[in-house]
Design a protein around this motif. Structure first.
Motif, PDB file in Angstrom:
ATOM      1  N   SER A 210       0.825  -1.218   0.000  1.00 12.84           N
ATOM      2  CA  SER A 210       0.000   0.000   0.000  1.00 12.84           C
ATOM      3  C   SER A 210       0.852   1.258   0.000  1.00 12.84           C
ATOM      4  O   SER A 210       0.486   2.277  -0.605  1.00 12.84           O
ATOM      5  N   LEU A 211       2.026   1.198   0.649  1.00 13.27           N
ATOM      6  CA  LEU A 211       2.920   2.364   0.687  1.00 13.27           C
ATOM      7  C   LEU A 211       3.612   2.599  -0.655  1.00 13.27           C
ATOM      8  O   LEU A 211       3.979   3.733  -0.975  1.00 13.27           O
ATOM      9  N   LEU A 212       3.798   1.523  -1.420  1.00 10.07           N
ATOM     10  CA  LEU A 212       4.479   1.658  -2.717  1.00 10.07           C
ATOM     11  C   LEU A 212       3.718   2.549  -3.684  1.00 10.07           C
ATOM     12  O   LEU A 212       4.307   3.122  -4.606  1.00 10.07           O
ATOM     13  N   LYS A 213       2.421   2.710  -3.466  1.00 11.38           N
ATOM     14  CA  LYS A 213       1.602   3.506  -4.388  1.00 11.38           C
ATOM     15  C   LYS A 213       1.857   5.004  -4.250  1.00 11.38           C
ATOM     16  O   LYS A 213       1.410   5.784  -5.084  1.00 11.38           O
ATOM     17  N   ILE A 426       3.795   8.461  15.449  1.00 11.49           N
ATOM     18  CA  ILE A 426       2.348   8.676  15.329  1.00 11.49           C
ATOM     19  C   ILE A 426       1.979   8.993  13.884  1.00 11.49           C
ATOM     20  O   ILE A 426       1.014   8.440  13.328  1.00 11.49           O
ATOM     21  N   GLY A 427       2.780   9.878  13.255  1.00  9.28           N
ATOM     22  CA  GLY A 427       2.538  10.216  11.849  1.00  9.28           C
ATOM     23  C   GLY A 427       2.640   8.987  10.960  1.00  9.28           C
ATOM     24  O   GLY A 427       1.832   8.803  10.035  1.00  9.28           O
ATOM     25  N   GLY A 428       3.623   8.146  11.252  1.00  9.13           N
ATOM     26  CA  GLY A 428       3.800   6.932  10.451  1.00  9.13           C
ATOM     27  C   GLY A 428       2.632   5.976  10.591  1.00  9.13           C
ATOM     28  O   GLY A 428       2.181   5.377   9.599  1.00  9.13           O
ATOM     29  N   ILE A 429       2.122   5.819  11.821  1.00 11.60           N
ATOM     30  CA  ILE A 429       0.962   4.947  12.036  1.00 11.60           C
ATOM     31  C   ILE A 429      -0.252   5.483  11.286  1.00 11.60           C
ATOM     32  O   ILE A 429      -1.005   4.719  10.653  1.00 11.60           O
ATOM     33  N   LEU A 430      -0.444   6.808  11.310  1.00 12.98           N
ATOM     34  CA  LEU A 430      -1.557   7.420  10.563  1.00 12.98           C
ATOM     35  C   LEU A 430      -1.392   7.214   9.063  1.00 12.98           C
ATOM     36  O   LEU A 430      -2.356   6.889   8.353  1.00 12.98           O
ATOM     37  N   VAL A 431      -0.162   7.392   8.566  1.00 14.50           N
ATOM     38  CA  VAL A 431       0.116   7.203   7.132  1.00 14.50           C
ATOM     39  C   VAL A 431      -0.196   5.765   6.723  1.00 14.50           C
ATOM     40  O   VAL A 431      -0.810   5.520   5.672  1.00 14.50           O
ATOM     41  N   ILE A 432       0.202   4.793   7.551  1.00 12.98           N
ATOM     42  CA  ILE A 432      -0.052   3.379   7.241  1.00 12.98           C
ATOM     43  C   ILE A 432      -1.547   3.092   7.224  1.00 12.98           C
ATOM     44  O   ILE A 432      -2.067   2.455   6.289  1.00 12.98           O
ATOM     45  N   CYS A 433      -2.266   3.560   8.250  1.00 10.90           N
ATOM     46  CA  CYS A 433      -3.711   3.313   8.315  1.00 10.90           C
ATOM     47  C   CYS A 433      -4.439   3.924   7.118  1.00 10.90           C
ATOM     48  O   CYS A 433      -5.301   3.273   6.499  1.00 10.90           O
ATOM     49  N   MET A 434      -4.078   5.164   6.765  1.00 12.78           N
ATOM     50  CA  MET A 434      -4.741   5.838   5.649  1.00 12.78           C
ATOM     51  C   MET A 434      -4.375   5.208   4.310  1.00 12.78           C
ATOM     52  O   MET A 434      -5.204   5.123   3.401  1.00 12.78           O
ATOM     53  N   SER A 435      -3.121   4.727   4.182  1.00  7.48           N
ATOM     54  CA  SER A 435      -2.726   4.078   2.924  1.00  7.48           C
ATOM     55  C   SER A 435      -3.445   2.745   2.753  1.00  7.48           C
ATOM     56  O   SER A 435      -3.815   2.367   1.631  1.00  7.48           O
ATOM     57  N   LEU A 436      -3.669   2.020   3.859  1.00 11.47           N
ATOM     58  CA  LEU A 436      -4.414   0.762   3.777  1.00 11.47           C
ATOM     59  C   LEU A 436      -5.863   0.996   3.359  1.00 11.47           C
ATOM     60  O   LEU A 436      -6.466   0.163   2.664  1.00 11.47           O
ATOM     61  N   LEU A 440      -5.127   8.160   1.812  1.00  9.96           N
ATOM     62  CA  LEU A 440      -3.975   9.000   2.146  1.00  9.96           C
ATOM     63  C   LEU A 440      -3.782  10.062   1.073  1.00  9.96           C
ATOM     64  O   LEU A 440      -3.506   9.746  -0.093  1.00  9.96           O
ATOM     65  N   PRO A 441      -3.934  11.357   1.415  1.00  9.04           N
ATOM     66  CA  PRO A 441      -3.700  12.421   0.418  1.00  9.04           C
ATOM     67  C   PRO A 441      -2.229  12.427  -0.011  1.00  9.04           C
ATOM     68  O   PRO A 441      -1.336  12.208   0.814  1.00  9.04           O
ATOM     69  N   ASN A 442      -1.986  12.705  -1.287  1.00 10.51           N
ATOM     70  CA  ASN A 442      -0.610  12.700  -1.801  1.00 10.51           C
ATOM     71  C   ASN A 442       0.279  13.696  -1.069  1.00 10.51           C
ATOM     72  O   ASN A 442       1.448  13.420  -0.790  1.00 10.51           O
ATOM     73  N   PHE A 443      -0.283  14.878  -0.746  1.00  9.78           N
ATOM     74  CA  PHE A 443       0.535  15.905  -0.101  1.00  9.78           C
ATOM     75  C   PHE A 443       0.993  15.442   1.281  1.00  9.78           C
ATOM     76  O   PHE A 443       2.105  15.753   1.721  1.00  9.78           O
ATOM     77  N   LEU A 444       0.116  14.650   1.981  1.00  8.55           N
ATOM     78  CA  LEU A 444       0.483  14.168   3.311  1.00  8.55           C
ATOM     79  C   LEU A 444       1.602  13.130   3.208  1.00  8.55           C
ATOM     80  O   LEU A 444       2.543  13.125   4.019  1.00  8.55           O
ATOM     81  N   GLY A 445       1.508  12.262   2.196  1.00 12.13           N
ATOM     82  CA  GLY A 445       2.573  11.284   1.965  1.00 12.13           C
ATOM     83  C   GLY A 445       3.883  11.971   1.629  1.00 12.13           C
ATOM     84  O   GLY A 445       4.949  11.569   2.109  1.00 12.13           O
TER      85      GLY A 445
END
Length: 672
Positions: A210-213, A426-436, A440-445
């Motif tokens: 999911s993160l690869l996207k 915390i940011g990383g956990i949020l990024v993972i949850c939103m990517s799954l 996840l907005p592109n700007f946040l990634g």
């Protein structure tokens, strides 16, 4: 400190560790499981029956010592009748189950695999599995099962002195053999069962996909997966070196630091629960459940399980509101872990984690008291500095013993990174949850990736300040123990300044000085001749005291840059290296050493039983050489063709001459 030293589980822990160490290194118990059970049962019943304090204490000590022995004995698969080598033939059909995915090498993917079946027999035991890399075939996953025609090979010890002993490292994980197979030489079987670790691995793979996207850069994605998923396989060697040089390598391993930060965050979030009846217990339950959920996400690796277990005990201890909760929780968690997984004792990560925490507990309060800041910001900065220093004090001797270096800028690295690590996690956990969830907005990634890049760039800059990286430092095991004794005695004196404790501290200082002078004297008096092993090359060293003369044929490198020489020089306290050409003869003590190179010339007179070194595949008649010189020993180094060395060995055996092939036996050492 007195209360801690009287804490009963601490005494049990000491004797448990003794039992583990003695059984692992001596294999003292070889009498089977049934007798072991009766010994433990007898001691347990005696402990319940015996009422006198001194007697029950002795029995309890014997019990935990025996538990240490039994834990190692039970964990050793070789003690079971269905251990796979009992059924092994030269080539056998074997079913392997992948239990761990390791960092791949240049030419092979590497795994730890369980041998679950040989022919029709159900078996147990782990092997190191090496599969030829194939770009058309993906990596195997945890719980995958494969069928292979296996030919097991023993893990080889290091071929040169003072090199990393991979065989011993694997033995501490219960692995004694390995397999090498081609990418097309196995059949993947359908998998019907999944372990908890396998389910965790599948979830982790899903997160990575999911993160690869989101177009993270390679180093960004590698660090994100290391920080949050406990996977360091994709981190480049250069970036890993930078983190190690900056004293920030612990950032990349999901361990005590990460779990400790998460515990602090969860304690803050669930603090309102303390206001209700039994709220402290409910808070502890919520924290423990969430910590183990994080451990599941991070792959249930050994370092994560250790850290979460440690902080589970801490969370429970806090709910009970006991004094000295941190110290007692750490000792109790360590006792529990070593009973369940005794081989953790030999894991470097386990040792460093607990020593760092104990350093923070005992040393940091004394450092904080040295300066009383007036403002909140400098108070927090001072606390962070003292925590970093205290942790380094706890791990410094062990770190130098294992890694032979010390990062001088560790305070700067930790001062900049650790205050933001909670937000990064915390940011990383949020990024993972939103990517799954694909939300996840592109700007946040991009923002999160930019933060990781900033951290990587800072660490690379710190790691590049080589004048502050103290490398090639070596201490003996005895010196390491004395250094910890110094830290312990110094801390005792700082806690309560009494003449007796000061005298104890001075005695330890005197002990370290005496050991230093003894080891230095021993190094000065040592003389050695070494024929190193290096494939396709010849390296011979003649040592006298703190100086070594090296003859080598690797023209592009200085002797001190060749890994095997470097390892030997650092470990043996050698200060001077000289590049020489011994030509065809070395005089070492009363020994005459004749070097026969590719020219095959050995016309030397009056040599009484010389040692003969064969290098660069000389085309000689070895029987004629033996009859002419009557050598006491023949050595073939790594520069010779393998077929030549094999033939020479047969000739030497036929003529009753000792033969040393460095390919098989490793470097040859003659020491005085």
């Amino acid at each position: 400190m007195k209360r801690l030293l009287k804490y009963v589980p601490l005494h049990f822990l000491v004797f448990l560790i003794l039992g583990i160490g003695i059984q692992f290194y001596t294999q003292i118990w070889t009498f089977g499981f049934l007798k072991l059970f009766f010994v433990l049962l007898f001691l347990a019943i005696s402990l319940l029956v015996f009422r006198k304090k001194k007697g029950s204490t002795i029995i309890a000590i014997m019990l935990f010592f025996s538990i240490g022995i039994s834990a190692v004995y039970i964990q050793d698969a070789r003690n079971f009748k269905n251990y796979y080598t009992h059924f092994s033939k030269e080539e056998t059909k074997v079913v392997l189950k992948i239990s761990k995915v390791l960092k791949p090498g240049f030419y092979q993917d590497k795994y730890v695999a369980e041998v679950v079946q040989m022919q029709t027999a159900k078996t147990r035991g782990a092997v190191l599995l090496n599969i030829q890399r194939d770009s058309l075939r993906g990596q195997l996953a945890i719980d995958d099962q494969i069928l292979v025609n296996a030919e097991f090979k023993r893990v080889s010890p290091p071929l040169n002195p003072n090199q990393f002993n991979y065989k011993e490292y694997l033995a501490k994980q219960g692995i004694y053999q390995q397999l090498f197979i081609d990418s097309v030489a196995f059949l993947q079987l359908s998998n019907t069962t999944s372990s908890l670790v396998g389910i965790s691995g599948k979830f982790r793979n899903k997160v990575q996909k999911s993160l690869l996207k989101y177009n993270f850069k390679r180093d960004e994605l590698a660090v994100i997966t290391a920080l949050l998923l406990g996977q360091r396989q994709e981190i480049s060697k250069e970036l890993l070196t930078d983190y190690a040089s900056a004293g920030a390598i612990h950032i990349l391993a999901v361990s005590g630091l990460h779990v400790g930060i998460i515990l602090l965050i969860l304690s803050f979030i669930f603090k309102p629960l303390e206001k209700i009846k039994n709220g402290a217990y409910l808070k502890a339950l919520c924290i423990v459940l969430l910590l183990w959920m994080f451990a599941f996400i991070a792959g249930l690796s050994a370092s994560v399980v250790r850290a979460v277990t440690m902080f589970t005990f801490l969370a429970i201890g806090q709910s009970l509101r006991r004094k000295k909760v941190v110290e007692f929780s750490l000792i109790s968690s360590m006792l529990f872990l070593l009973i369940v997984k005794p081989m953790f004792l030999f894991d470097v990560g386990f040792q460093l984690s607990y020593l760092a925490v104990f350093g923070i507990i005992w040393v940091q309060p004394k450092l904080v008291a040295l300066y009383n800041p007036r403002f909140l910001i400098d108070k927090k900065v001072w606390q962070l500095i003292t925590v970093s220093i205290a942790a380094q004090v706890g791990i410094l001797p062990l770190s130098i013993y294992y890694f032979q270096q010390f990062p001088g800028l560790f305070v700067l690295s930790n001062l900049v990174i650790i205050p933001f690590l909670g937000a990064i996690l915390i940011g990383g956990i949020l990024v993972i949850c939103m990517s799954l969830l694909n939300v996840l907005p592109n700007f946040l990634g991009l923002m999160y990736g930019y933060v990781i890049s900033l951290m990587n760039d800072f660490v690379s800059w710190v790691g590049g300040q080589e004048q502050f990286l103290f490398k090639e430092i070596s201490i003996s095991f005895a010196m390491m123990l004395c250094c910890y004794l110094l830290i312990f005695s110094g801390t005792l004196y700082l806690i309560k300044r009494t003449p007796r404790k000061f005298i104890f501290f001075l005695i330890v200082v005197l002990l370290i000085q005496s050991l230093y002078f003894f080891e230095e004297r021993k190094a000065i008096e040592k003389e050695a001749l070494i024929v190193f092993h290096k494939r396709r090359f010849s390296i011979i060293g003649k040592r006298k005291g703190l100086k070594i003369k090296i003859q080598q044929h690797i023209d592009t490198l200085k002797p001190g840059k060749i890994n095997m020489i470097k390892s030997y020089v650092i470990a043996e306290y050698i200060q001077y290296i000289e590049n020489v050409n011994f030509k065809s003869f070395i005089q070492f003590k009363e020994k005459n050493i004749l070097i026969v190179d590719s020219l095959g010339v050995y016309q030397l007179n009056k040599l009484a039983h010389p040692i003969v070194i064969l290098q660069h595949s000389p085309k000689i008649n070895l029987e004629r050489l033996i009859h002419r010189l009557n050598p006491s020993l023949i050595i073939a180094d790594g520069s010779n063709y393998k077929s030549y060395a094999s033939n020479w060995e047969k000739v030497a055996i036929k003529n009753n001459i000792s033969f040393h092939d460095t390919r098989k036996k490793g470097a040859f050492k003659l020491e005085y």
